[in-house]
Scaffold this motif. Structure first.
Motif, short mmCIF file in Angstrom:
data_model
loop_
_atom_site.label_atom_id
_atom_site.label_comp_id
_atom_site.label_asym_id
_atom_site.label_seq_id
_atom_site.Cartn_x
_atom_site.Cartn_y
_atom_site.Cartn_z
N PHE A 1 0.86 -1.18 0.00
CA PHE A 1 0.00 0.00 0.00
C PHE A 1 0.90 1.24 0.00
O PHE A 1 1.85 1.31 0.77
CB PHE A 1 -0.87 -0.03 1.26
N GLY A 2 0.60 2.20 -0.87
CA GLY A 2 1.43 3.39 -0.96
C GLY A 2 0.71 4.65 -0.51
O GLY A 2 -0.46 4.84 -0.83
N LEU A 3 1.42 5.49 0.25
CA LEU A 3 0.93 6.85 0.50
C LEU A 3 1.68 7.72 -0.50
O LEU A 3 2.91 7.84 -0.42
CB LEU A 3 1.26 7.31 1.92
N LEU A 4 0.94 8.28 -1.43
CA LEU A 4 1.56 9.03 -2.52
C LEU A 4 1.19 10.50 -2.40
O LEU A 4 0.02 10.84 -2.28
CB LEU A 4 1.03 8.47 -3.85
N GLY A 5 2.22 11.37 -2.42
CA GLY A 5 1.92 12.80 -2.34
C GLY A 5 3.18 13.61 -2.45
O GLY A 5 4.29 13.08 -2.29
N PRO A 6 3.03 14.93 -2.71
CA PRO A 6 4.21 15.79 -2.88
C PRO A 6 4.88 16.12 -1.54
O PRO A 6 4.38 15.72 -0.48
CB PRO A 6 3.62 17.05 -3.51
N ASN A 7 5.95 16.87 -1.57
CA ASN A 7 6.63 17.31 -0.35
C ASN A 7 5.62 18.02 0.56
O ASN A 7 4.81 18.81 0.08
CB ASN A 7 7.75 18.31 -0.65
N LEU B 1 3.19 -4.46 3.17
CA LEU B 1 4.12 -3.33 3.06
C LEU B 1 3.35 -2.03 2.97
O LEU B 1 2.35 -1.94 2.24
CB LEU B 1 4.99 -3.48 1.81
N LEU B 2 3.81 -1.05 3.72
CA LEU B 2 3.26 0.29 3.57
C LEU B 2 4.42 1.22 3.27
O LEU B 2 5.38 1.29 4.03
CB LEU B 2 2.51 0.76 4.82
N LEU B 3 4.36 1.89 2.12
CA LEU B 3 5.47 2.78 1.78
C LEU B 3 4.95 4.16 1.42
O LEU B 3 3.78 4.32 1.04
CB LEU B 3 6.30 2.20 0.64
N THR B 4 5.83 5.15 1.57
CA THR B 4 5.47 6.49 1.11
C THR B 4 6.33 6.80 -0.11
O THR B 4 7.46 6.31 -0.23
CB THR B 4 5.78 7.56 2.18
N THR B 5 5.79 7.60 -0.99
CA THR B 5 6.57 8.01 -2.15
C THR B 5 5.96 9.26 -2.78
O THR B 5 4.76 9.51 -2.60
CB THR B 5 6.66 6.88 -3.21
N HIS B 6 6.82 10.03 -3.47
CA HIS B 6 6.23 11.10 -4.27
C HIS B 6 6.43 10.76 -5.75
O HIS B 6 6.16 11.57 -6.62
CB HIS B 6 6.85 12.47 -3.92
N ASP B 7 6.89 9.53 -5.99
CA ASP B 7 7.26 9.10 -7.32
C ASP B 7 6.08 8.33 -7.95
O ASP B 7 5.77 7.22 -7.54
CB ASP B 7 8.50 8.21 -7.18
N MET B 8 5.45 8.95 -8.93
CA MET B 8 4.25 8.37 -9.56
C MET B 8 4.57 7.01 -10.19
O MET B 8 3.79 6.08 -10.14
CB MET B 8 3.74 9.29 -10.67
N GLU B 9 5.75 6.93 -10.83
CA GLU B 9 6.12 5.69 -11.52
C GLU B 9 6.26 4.56 -10.50
O GLU B 9 5.78 3.44 -10.70
CB GLU B 9 7.46 5.90 -12.25
#
Ligand SMILES: Nc1ncnc2c1ncn2[C@@H]1O[C@H](COP(=O)(O)OP(=O)(O)OP(=O)(O)O)[C@@H](O)[C@H]1O
Ligand SMILES: [Mg+2]
Length: 310
Positions: free
Chosen positions: A35-41, A190-198
Motif C-alpha cells: 500500500f502506498g501513501l503518494l503525495g508531494p513534499n 508493506l506500507l510505503l510512502t513516495t512522491h514518485d508516480m512511476e
C-alpha cells in the motif's frame, strides 16, 4: 476468503504547534498488500507513517496495527514490524554485521538465532563481502540494502518504508523495487510512502493519494486512473490568446479537460475516439498518450505534484 486488515486508521490527526499536519486520515491496509501513501513534499506522508510505526504520537483518532491498538500495545506492535526510515540511523562506527547484531539485540533475539539470521540476511541483500566494512565505506545503494536487512531482523509481518528509493540511482532503485516485491511474495504487508508516480504505479497494489495532510482518494492505480481521468490524454499546446475559444469548444462537446500551465489536457474515456478531439482543434499541436497517476493527482489537488507549495 476475505483478507484480514493489517492497518486501520480512523480519524487520525496530528498537529505541530497549531498547524494541522494530518487531518482525519481514514484508510485500511489489507494483509499481504503493498500500500502506498503518494503525495508531494509536505503532504504529511512521513508524519502519517511515523505514527504507524510508533515514532510519533497521535493527537486524535485511532490506529490499529495487526488488530492491536497502538495506544496501549506499542511494544507488541514493534516486535512485529520492520522500518526503513528516511534517515537511516545506522551506527557509523560499527560494521555492517555489527549493525545487524546490535539491532537484533534490541529485539531480544537469542544469540545463536541472531547470528544465523544475520548471515542469512547478509546473503539475502548481497552484502556478505561487506560484512566487516564500516557503514561510511558503503555506497548509498548498499547502505539502503543494510537498512532493509536491519528491518527484517525480527521477521516482521509488516514493513514500513518511508521514501525507500529517495536519492538512489536507477539500479539501486530497481533493487529496492525487486526486494519489495520479494517481501510481498513472502506474505508480508508493506506500507510505503513516495512522491514518485512511476514507483507507486509499478509496485503498489493500492494507493492513498495525499495532499496537504488529507487523503484525497484510495484505490488501485488502474482504478483511480480509469475512474478519475480515463485511459488516454490528448495534450494540446494552445496559444495563450486562443485558450478560451478552445476551452469552450471542448466544453460544448462535453469533453473533460484540465488546464496545466500553458497546456490543455483532454481526458478520454475508453470509448472516446481521439479523432473527435483532433477534429475540434485542427491546427493545434497535440500529443496522444496514456493517462497516469500524475493526471489523477492534478485532477484531485488542482496542482502539479512537482509544484512548490506556498
Ligand atoms: N517535527 C515537525 N515539526 C513541525 N512541523 C513539522 C514537523 N514534521 C513535519 N512538519 C510539517 O508537517 C507537514 C507534513 O510534513 P511531512 O514531513 O509529514 O510531509 P511529507 O509528505 O513526508 O513530505 P516530504 O516529501 O518532504 O518528506 C509539513 O507542513 C511539515 O512542515
Ligand atoms: Mg517525508
Amino acid at each position: 476468503m476475505e483478507k484480514s486488515v493489517a492497518i486501520e486508521a480512523r480519524g487520525l490527526m496530528k498537529r505541530y504547534d497549531n498547524d494541522v499536519a494530518i487531518g482525519a486520515l481514514n484508510f485500511e491496509v489489507l494483509q499481504g498488500e503493498c500500500f502506498g501513501l503518494l503525495g508531494p513534499n509536505g503532504a504529511g506522508k512521513s508524519t502519517a507513517i511515523r505514527m504507524m510505526y510508533g515514532s510519533s504520537l497521535i493527537d486524535q483518532g485511532d490506529l490499529f496495527i495487526l488488530g492491536l491498538n497502538i495506544k496501549n500495545s506499542g511494544r507488541e506492535i514493534r516486535s512485529q514490524i520492520g522500518v526503513v526510515p528516511t534517515e537511516d540511523g545506522l551506527e557509523t562506527e560499527l560494521s555492517v554485521r555489527e549493525n545487524l547484531i546490535l539491532f537484533g539485540r534490541y529485539h531480544g533475539i537469542e544469540k545463536n538465532l541472531l547470528h544465523r539470521r544475520c548471515e542469512d540476511l547478509l546473503k539475502l541483500v548481497k552484502l556478505e563481502e561487506y560484512a566487516d566494512h564500516r557503514v561510511p565505506e558503503l555506497p548509498v545503494g548498499f547502505r539502503q540494502r543494510l537498512v532493509f536487512a536491519r528491518a527484517l531482523i525480527n521477521e516482521p509481518r509488516i514493513l514500513f518504508l518511508d521514501e525507500p528509493t529517495l536519492s538512489l540511482d536507477p539500479s539501486a532503485r530497481q533493487w529496492v523495487w525487486n526486494q519489495i516485491q520479494n517481501e510481498k511474495a513472502q506474505g508480508r504487508t508493506l506500507l510505503l510512502t513516495t512522491h514518485d508516480m512511476e514507483e507507486a504505479e509499478k509496485i503498489c497494489d493500492r494507493i492513498a493519494i495525499m495532499d496537504r495532510g488529507k487523503v484525497l482518494a484510495v484505490g488501485t492505480p488502474r482504478e483511480l486512473i480509469q475512474r478519475l481521468v480515463g485511459t488516454q490524454v490528448i495534450e494540446l499546446q494552445v496559444p495563450r490568446g486562443d485558450l478560451q475559444y478552445y476551452l469552450s469548444r471542448l466544453s460544448s462537446h462535453n469533453f473533460a479537460f484540465q488546464v496545466v500551465k500553458q497546456q490543455v489536457n483532454v481526458h478520454l474515456k475508453d470509448n472516446d475516439d481521439p479523432q473527435r478531439v483532433m477534429n475540434l482543434v485542427q491546427g493545434i499541436s497535440l500529443t496522444l498518450r496514456q493517462s497516469g497517476l500524475s493526471d489523477v493527482f492534478f485532477k484531485l489537488s488542482g496542482h502539479d505534484v512537482r509544484d512548490e507549495l506556498i
